[in-house]
Design an enzyme around this catalytic site. Structure first.
Site, PDB file in Angstrom:
ATOM      1  N   CYS A  56       7.440  31.745  11.212  1.00  9.34           N
ATOM      2  CA  CYS A  56       7.507  30.636  11.609  1.00  9.34           C
ATOM      3  C   CYS A  56       6.275  29.739  11.431  1.00  9.34           C
ATOM      4  O   CYS A  56       5.164  30.739  11.422  1.00  9.34           O
ATOM      5  CB  CYS A  56       6.958  30.819  13.240  1.00  9.34           C
ATOM      6  SG  CYS A  56       6.851  29.854  14.505  1.00  9.34           S
ATOM      7  N   CYS A 115       0.737  29.295  18.214  1.00 11.32           N
ATOM      8  CA  CYS A 115       1.748  28.969  19.023  1.00 11.32           C
ATOM      9  C   CYS A 115       1.360  30.041  19.809  1.00 11.32           C
ATOM     10  O   CYS A 115       1.183  31.292  19.515  1.00 11.32           O
ATOM     11  CB  CYS A 115       2.802  28.770  19.322  1.00 11.32           C
ATOM     12  SG  CYS A 115       3.914  29.179  20.353  1.00 11.32           S
ATOM     13  N   CYS A 153       4.550  33.809  20.309  1.00 12.06           N
ATOM     14  CA  CYS A 153       5.231  34.933  19.205  1.00 12.06           C
ATOM     15  C   CYS A 153       4.690  35.716  19.010  1.00 12.06           C
ATOM     16  O   CYS A 153       3.727  35.508  17.874  1.00 12.06           O
ATOM     17  CB  CYS A 153       6.056  34.741  17.801  1.00 12.06           C
ATOM     18  SG  CYS A 153       7.680  34.521  18.970  1.00 12.06           S
ATOM     19  N   CYS A 189      12.483  25.930  17.769  1.00 12.14           N
ATOM     20  CA  CYS A 189      12.017  28.115  17.308  1.00 12.14           C
ATOM     21  C   CYS A 189      12.670  28.751  16.789  1.00 12.14           C
ATOM     22  O   CYS A 189      13.484  28.551  17.528  1.00 12.14           O
ATOM     23  CB  CYS A 189      11.227  27.615  19.313  1.00 12.14           C
ATOM     24  SG  CYS A 189      10.691  29.507  19.856  1.00 12.14           S
ATOM     25  N   GLN A 221      17.906  35.880  33.264  1.00 17.59           N
ATOM     26  CA  GLN A 221      17.380  36.928  32.262  1.00 17.59           C
ATOM     27  C   GLN A 221      17.648  36.000  31.003  1.00 17.59           C
ATOM     28  O   GLN A 221      18.553  35.233  30.558  1.00 17.59           O
ATOM     29  CB  GLN A 221      18.373  38.812  31.806  1.00 17.59           C
ATOM     30  CG  GLN A 221      17.978  39.292  33.164  1.00 17.59           C
ATOM     31  CD  GLN A 221      16.656  39.600  32.927  1.00 17.59           C
ATOM     32  OE1 GLN A 221      15.265  38.816  32.715  1.00 17.59           O
ATOM     33  NE2 GLN A 221      15.834  40.802  33.964  1.00 17.59           N
ATOM     34  N   TYR A 231      15.514  42.711  45.678  1.00 17.09           N
ATOM     35  CA  TYR A 231      14.974  41.222  45.753  1.00 17.09           C
ATOM     36  C   TYR A 231      16.547  41.507  44.150  1.00 17.09           C
ATOM     37  O   TYR A 231      15.989  40.705  42.932  1.00 17.09           O
ATOM     38  CB  TYR A 231      14.379  41.892  43.465  1.00 17.09           C
ATOM     39  CG  TYR A 231      12.689  42.417  44.650  1.00 17.09           C
ATOM     40  CD1 TYR A 231      11.993  41.261  44.888  1.00 17.09           C
ATOM     41  CD2 TYR A 231      12.675  43.381  44.909  1.00 17.09           C
ATOM     42  CE1 TYR A 231      10.591  41.804  45.735  1.00 17.09           C
ATOM     43  CE2 TYR A 231      11.504  43.945  45.198  1.00 17.09           C
ATOM     44  CZ  TYR A 231      10.164  42.954  45.952  1.00 17.09           C
ATOM     45  OH  TYR A 231       9.154  43.311  46.511  1.00 17.09           O
ATOM     46  N   ASP A 265      13.866  44.671  42.203  1.00 21.47           N
ATOM     47  CA  ASP A 265      13.523  44.565  40.761  1.00 21.47           C
ATOM     48  C   ASP A 265      12.511  43.110  41.183  1.00 21.47           C
ATOM     49  O   ASP A 265      12.889  41.944  41.041  1.00 21.47           O
ATOM     50  CB  ASP A 265      14.703  43.216  39.983  1.00 21.47           C
ATOM     51  CG  ASP A 265      14.722  43.145  38.881  1.00 21.47           C
ATOM     52  OD1 ASP A 265      13.904  43.018  38.135  1.00 21.47           O
ATOM     53  OD2 ASP A 265      15.912  42.140  38.354  1.00 21.47           O
ATOM     54  N   CYS A 289       9.232  44.171  35.232  1.00 18.37           N
ATOM     55  CA  CYS A 289       8.942  43.652  34.231  1.00 18.37           C
ATOM     56  C   CYS A 289       7.269  43.401  33.674  1.00 18.37           C
ATOM     57  O   CYS A 289       6.859  42.660  32.812  1.00 18.37           O
ATOM     58  CB  CYS A 289       8.979  41.979  34.234  1.00 18.37           C
ATOM     59  SG  CYS A 289       8.180  41.281  36.044  1.00 18.37           S
TER      60      CYS A 289
END
Length: 456
Positions: free
Chosen positions: A80, A86, A89, A166, A289, A318, A387, A414
């Site tokens: 990229c 950016c 990534c 992207c 997701q 959740y 969650d 997460c």
């Protein structure tokens, strides 16, 4: 040597030789110079670099890569052109195997260091596809001389790095960007400026249902309507897969992407996707997701940990739009879903309806208050799904969950740090984590999801 003296040794704009020792949870590389931590975006563990210091504080420095003196064995060439600037990534210049090892070790270290627990961490579930996997894009935009440029914010800034194509986003989004670009020229659209509060177009918001191919295209605007609406509809509706075109009105001065009002100007209000054989309607504000294929792997692992036999009462605290619970509902006697966002609850009820699920009840409320309501109603949960957002669960919620005395808790996280913190609290309340499985939901970025099985 005291850090206050080190500040005189390392100064802004200095160049130093630095050996990269590790990566942080945010994707920065880190090394040490005379005991001072130096964080560098774009370096890889094992690199030896010439680092250019751009910030010095009492406890750490921030630097950029001026030269790579010796390449790490894990370093690869990024494909990229803007990945070094950016903020998207962090790991595009690292082998995928090394990335998975880093994420797996990060989970293990969090559990040991924060929870002080010896919990087996299973092999991380990697992705079959590490590029073009995202089904949702929120592009900030800038328009200069009538030309639309999209992109993403540079690391820890609101400076847009221009990139209309992207490597993480769905390839079909490129055609939508081309359509928006033509409309910008035709209608002489201006881009929103955060400082002045003027300008019309703030973001371009795109979603795709990977299973069905349906696409939603949305212009987020600082106004009530768009000029040349018919032209915009004509260009976007000609893009293969586009089923919904809408505008979202956001006149706020903050940096929240979406406003409260969305108007469909062509097609349907929602698009439809499928997960594990269940259909789901996705509206502009629905939580869903962003990686369809990895989401199915995550939900399969959660379903395995739930070990439903058809006799259990399943509670999803959740629940969002109901995705996890609905994919498990066939194996439960009864499903209760709780979510604080009213629109998400309406989505969950609709998703249960279109899947002919009759053993589910969804109601709106804070997770802790919802758990108390179930407790008040005398509903005994056999299995509870958690969650939570990145901040994890409150101690009040954990106490309420433990009082409900479920046999099993399936915790989808997460953030491994808040998961570890919460596992320690559960452990003090008589619930132990049997095992944790990391899932790479966001390849080439520093984020990692986990599923933990907790039992009484």
């Amino acid at each position: 040597m005291p850090s206050r003296i080190l500040n005189y040794m390392i100064k802004k704009n200095d160049d130093i030789i630095l050996k990269i020792e590790d990566m942080t949870s945010e994707g920065s590389a880190v090394g040490h110079y005379d005991g001072m931590a130096v964080f560098v975006f774009g370096a890889v563990t094992g690199d030896e670099i010439l680092a250019h210091i751009i910030k010095v504080s009492k406890k750490y420095c921030i630097a950029t890569v001026k030269e790579i003196i010796k390449k790490s064995e894990y370093r690869i060439e990024s494909d990229c052109p803007v990945s070094s600037s950016c903020g998207g990534c962090s790991f595009r210049n690292m082998t995928y195997e090394a990335e998975l090892d880093f994420k797996s070790n990060r989970v293990k270290n969090a559990v040991l260091r924060i929870a002080h627990l010896d919990v087996p961490v299973r092999d991380i579930i990697g992705a079959d596809r590490t590029e073009h996997y995202r089904n949702k894009a929120q592009y900030p935009v800038v328009i200069e001389n009538g030309e639309l440029a999209c992109g993403f914010y540079a690391y820890k800034s609101h400076r847009i790095v221009k990139n209309n194509s992207c490597a993480l986003q769905c390839r079909d989004f490129d055609a939508c960007i081309d359509a928006f670009s033509d409309w910008v020229k035709k209608a002489k659209i201006t881009s929103y400026d955060e400082k002045s509060g003027k300008g019309l177009l703030r973001h371009i918001y795109l979603r795709k249902a990977f299973e069905t191919g349906e696409i939603m295209a949305c212009a987020v605007i600082n106004g009530d309507s768009v000029p040349e609406k018919d032209y915009l509809i004509g260009r976007l509706s000609a893009v293969s897969g586009v089923k919904s075109i809408c505008i979202n009105i956001n006149k706020s001065s903050g940096n929240v992407v979406l406003g409260d009002t969305t108007e469909t100007i062509w097609g349907s209000d929602t698009i439809c996707d499928a997960l594990l054989g269940k259909k789901f309607e996705i509206s502009p504000n629905s939580f869903y997701q962003v990686n369809h294929d990895q989401c199915e792997k995550l939900y399969k692992k959660a379903r395995e940990y739930a070990s439903l036999t058809g006799c259990e009462t399943l509670v999803d605290l959740y629940c969002g739009a109901g995705t996890i619970g609905i994919t498990m509902a066939d194996g439960a006697k009864q499903l209760f879903g709780i979510e604080i966002v009213p629109q998400a609850i309406e989505n969950a009820k609709r998703n249960a309806e279109i899947n002919s699920i009759t053993n589910a009840e969804f109601f709106c409320g804070d997770a802790a208050d919802g758990a108390k309501e179930l407790e008040r109603r005398g509903i005994s949960a056999d299995v509870i799904i958690l969650d939570p957002p990145r901040k994890g669960c409150s101690e009040e919620l954990i106490a309420t969950v433990c009082r409900m005395s479920p046999k099993r808790i399936v915790y989808v996280s997460c953030d491994s740090a808040t998961l570890a913190r919460d596992l320690a609290i559960f452990n003090e309340s008589g619930y132990s984590a049997l095992e944790i499985t990391p899932v790479d939901m966001f390849p080439r970025t520093p984020h990692v999801e986990c599923v933990a099985l907790i039992v009484k």
